[in-house]
Scaffold this active site. Structure first.
Site: not given
Ligand code: DQA
Length: 144
Positions: A22, A71, A84, A99, A108
């Site tokens: 990140y 996000n 919703d 990411s 993910r």
């Molecule tokens: C995220 C990706 C998600 O899978 C993860 O749980 C996050 C960050 C990202 O910004 O890459 O908390 O949303």
């Protein structure tokens, strides 16, 4: 133009949390640089680790600001309630992930919120938020 950034769970730890995934910049620092870059915008930022608080913020701002950049962190992959809420509001939402979630664990790869979002920006680091702002600025300023 009023634009709102919402970050979900664990994103308060940006800069400290898994920097290889990140990055090493805190969101507060990044947000300060955004405010300097876009002095004419009314940019606001909200972060919560709680699903209901994210939904409350979408309800509060989602009928009068011009764009929301969301996000939702891990709630992206699980939350029908956030999906919703996005469907319920009138403000367009751009989904952002720092990411590249598709290059990570299979859990993910699915997003509950992509189908109800205006667009999705994935894997470009914090620049994804900037690109989302640029989209709103360009698209809203060219509206008749
Ligand atoms: C995220 C990706 C998600 O899978 C993860 O749980 C996050 C960050 C990202 O910004 O890459 O908390 O949303």
């Amino acid at each position: 133009m009023d634009l709102l950034i919402i970050n979900g769970p664990n994103l308060n730890l940006l800069g400290k949390r898994e920097p290889s995934v990140y990055g090493s910049q805190s969101f507060d620092d990044f947000f300060s640089s955004l405010k300097l870059k876009y002095p004419s915008l009314n940019l606001s930022y909200f972060q919560s680790n709680h699903e209901g608080e994210i939904i409350d913020k979408l309800h509060e701002k989602g009928f009068d600001c011009q764009g929301i950049i969301l996000n939702a962190g891990a709630y992206t992959h699980t939350s029908i309630a956030i999906r919703d809420a996005i469907s319920a509001i009138t403000t367009p939402v751009i989904e952002v992930h720092i990411s590249n979630v598709h290059a990570r664990e299979p859990f993910r790869h699915h997003s509950t919120i992509s189908p109800v979002s205006k667009g999705v920006i994935i894997g470009l680091g914090l620049m994804g938020y900037t690109l989302a702002i640029d989209y709103f600025v360009d698209s809203l300023s060219t509206q008749p």
